[in-house]
Design an enzyme around this catalytic site. Structure first.
Site, PDB file in Angstrom:
ATOM      1  NE  ARG A  90     -69.410 -31.498 -56.182  1.00 25.91           N
ATOM      2  CZ  ARG A  90     -68.486 -30.926 -55.425  1.00 25.91           C
ATOM      3  NH1 ARG A  90     -67.226 -31.114 -55.672  1.00 25.91           N
ATOM      4  NH2 ARG A  90     -68.826 -30.159 -54.405  1.00 25.91           N
ATOM      5  CB  THR A  91     -74.409 -30.288 -60.564  1.00 28.17           C
ATOM      6  OG1 THR A  91     -74.179 -31.278 -59.572  1.00 28.17           O
ATOM      7  CG2 THR A  91     -75.393 -30.813 -61.583  1.00 28.17           C
ATOM      8  CE  LYS A 119     -88.194  -5.815 -61.386  1.00 36.69           C
ATOM      9  NZ  LYS A 119     -88.208  -5.563 -62.835  1.00 36.69           N
ATOM     10  NE  ARG A 140     -78.284 -29.030 -58.154  1.00 34.45           N
ATOM     11  CZ  ARG A 140     -77.244 -29.621 -57.555  1.00 34.45           C
ATOM     12  NH1 ARG A 140     -76.660 -29.047 -56.530  1.00 34.45           N
ATOM     13  NH2 ARG A 140     -76.787 -30.756 -58.004  1.00 34.45           N
ATOM     14  CG  HIS A 173     -78.706 -35.235 -58.683  1.00 32.18           C
ATOM     15  ND1 HIS A 173     -78.521 -34.753 -59.969  1.00 32.18           N
ATOM     16  CD2 HIS A 173     -77.728 -34.661 -57.934  1.00 32.18           C
ATOM     17  CE1 HIS A 173     -77.490 -33.927 -59.966  1.00 32.18           C
ATOM     18  NE2 HIS A 173     -76.990 -33.853 -58.752  1.00 32.18           N
TER      19      HIS A 173
HETATM   20  C1  NCD Z   1     -75.295 -33.935 -54.592  1.00 32.74           C
HETATM   21  C2  NCD Z   1     -76.609 -33.183 -54.630  1.00 32.74           C
HETATM   22  O1  NCD Z   1     -76.645 -31.998 -54.910  1.00 32.74           O
HETATM   23  O2  NCD Z   1     -77.614 -33.844 -54.405  1.00 32.74           O
HETATM   24  N1  NCD Z   1     -74.241 -33.194 -55.118  1.00 32.74           N
HETATM   25  C3  NCD Z   1     -74.005 -33.264 -56.481  1.00 32.74           C
HETATM   26  O3  NCD Z   1     -74.827 -32.891 -57.284  1.00 32.74           O
HETATM   27  N2  NCD Z   1     -72.855 -33.826 -56.866  1.00 32.74           N
HETATM   28  C4  NCD Z   1     -74.976 -34.524 -53.279  1.00 32.74           C
HETATM   29  C5  NCD Z   1     -74.874 -33.642 -52.081  1.00 32.74           C
HETATM   30  O4  NCD Z   1     -75.092 -32.428 -52.147  1.00 32.74           O
HETATM   31  O5  NCD Z   1     -74.557 -34.189 -51.016  1.00 32.74           O
END
Ligand code: NCD
Length: 362
Positions: A90-91, A119, A140, A173
């Site tokens: 999604r993200t 490596k 991320r 986030h």
């Molecule tokens: C969330 C996350 O990754 O923190 N997902 C997202 O980015 N929409 C929430 C989750 O994973 O539950």
């Protein structure tokens, strides 16, 4: 919150600071705009309002072919790197779409086992290498604070480029929180906006980073009340409550979901974050009383909304999806617009977008 330079502070001093104290180091334009987007604490109310209105301009401009072409020519000369060292669709796709909307070319690393990290290269060196190829890094990472570390590192020993935190460990986030704010703002447009509203967070509040970031952003609105509804083992941590106390935000910590539902204007459901379990501990917690079932729709306010950052498991019954108050799929779409707005604003394109909107769309 006037900006400060990240290359004028040692890593040791920097790590001892709270997210609020760090925030001025992520800003530009005399502290009025984001250069990096790393923590929720860096977004003031005026910044949130500006990003939301820019997201609406982008959304409306993108309705025509001419508008799309205008947006795509904003950043065609820039490149972005998507570095996702944690599972995400999604993200990841949301940022990928946002980059395409504003014309940024994207490179990606989605699995650090395909990079030289196998490596023995440190993740810091890997990203320092990426920064030579790119003008923006969206990342991320499972380690809390990793994106901040990279921002500091590149400012001090690399090629500084803006960093966007697309989810770090269990702590932050910020861009999910921005899209949540944008969704709340749009949902409450005709009923006085976010000010004075009651929002309940439900589920795994201890390890859910989306709730931690959003609780802070909501503290920027006046008269809001927050409810943290979870089993005791998964309740929100004290640091967030201390920040809310300091900001004078009223809140309730509860485990009585049924009682809270009719009182609130928004219910923010979350899944159990069992990827962080050490000894399968969450399998021993009964979370079923924190599920939003179809029956609850009858007691929920008529103009309330049900939200979820997704992915969902059983915490929202699929039968709830067709109720107009369920806005989680709209959140997903709003994410693309607010992330486009954030990127445009980081690269200083916001003014040009507003001018185009006033000339061609309004
Ligand atoms: C969330 C996350 O990754 O923190 N997902 C997202 O980015 N929409 C929430 C989750 O994973 O539950």
């Amino acid at each position: 919150m006037k900006e400060k330079a990240l290359n004028q502070i040692s890593w040791d001093q920097f790590t001892k600071m709270s997210a609020e104290e760090k925030s001025p180091y992520f800003l530009t334009g005399n502290g009025t705009k984001s250069y990096h987007a790393l923590v929720a604490q860096q977004f003031s109310r005026p910044m949130l309002e500006e990003l939301c209105s820019l997201a609406t301009y982008v959304r409306r401009i993108a309705k025509t072919r001419e508008g799309c072409s205008f947006l795509q020519s904003r950043l065609f000369d820039k490149r972005a790197m998507l570095y996702f060292a944690q599972p995400s669709t999604r993200t990841y796709l949301s940022f990928d779409s946002a980059c395409q909307t504003v014309g940024l070319d994207c490179m990606n690393v989605r699995d650090s086992s395909t990079s030289s990290e196998v490596k023995g290269e440190s993740p810091e060196d890997t990203i320092r290498t990426f920064s030579s190829y790119t003008d923006l890094i969206i990342m991320r990472h499972p380690a809390g604070g990793f994106a901040e570390r990279i921002a500091w590192l590149l400012s001090n020993t690399g090629r500084p480029v803006p960093i966007i935190n697309a989810g770090s460990g269990k702590d932050q986030h910020p861009t999910q929180a921005l899209l949540d704010i944008y969704t709340l703002e749009r949902s409450f447009e005709n009923i006085g906006g976010i000010d004075g509203k009651k929002v309940a967070f439900v589920g795994d509040l201890k390890r859910g980073r989306t709730v931690r970031s959003l609780a802070w952003l909501l503290a920027q609105y006046s008269g809001v009340k927050l409810y943290f509804v979870a089993p005791p083992e998964l309740q929100i941590k004290k640091d967030i409550l201390a920040q809310l106390d300091e900001a004078g935000v009223s809140y309730e910590v509860s485990h009585d979901f049924e009682k809270v539902i009719p009182e609130v204007n928004a219910i923010y459901m979350t899944r159990i974050q069992d990827e962080w379990d050490i000894d399968n501990e969450s399998t021993r917690i009964d979370t079923t009383q924190f599920y939003f079932t179809k029956e609850y729709l009858n007691v929920l306010k008529k103009d309330a909304v049900i939200m979820h950052p997704l992915p969902r498991r059983k915490e929202i019954d699929v039968a709830v999806d067709c109720d107009p108050r369920a806005v989680y799929w709209r959140q997903v779409r709003n994410g693309m617009w607010i992330r486009s707005a954030l990127i445009l604003s980081i690269f200083g394109c916001d003014r040009r977008v507003r001018d185009y909107y006033e000339e061609h769309v309004q």
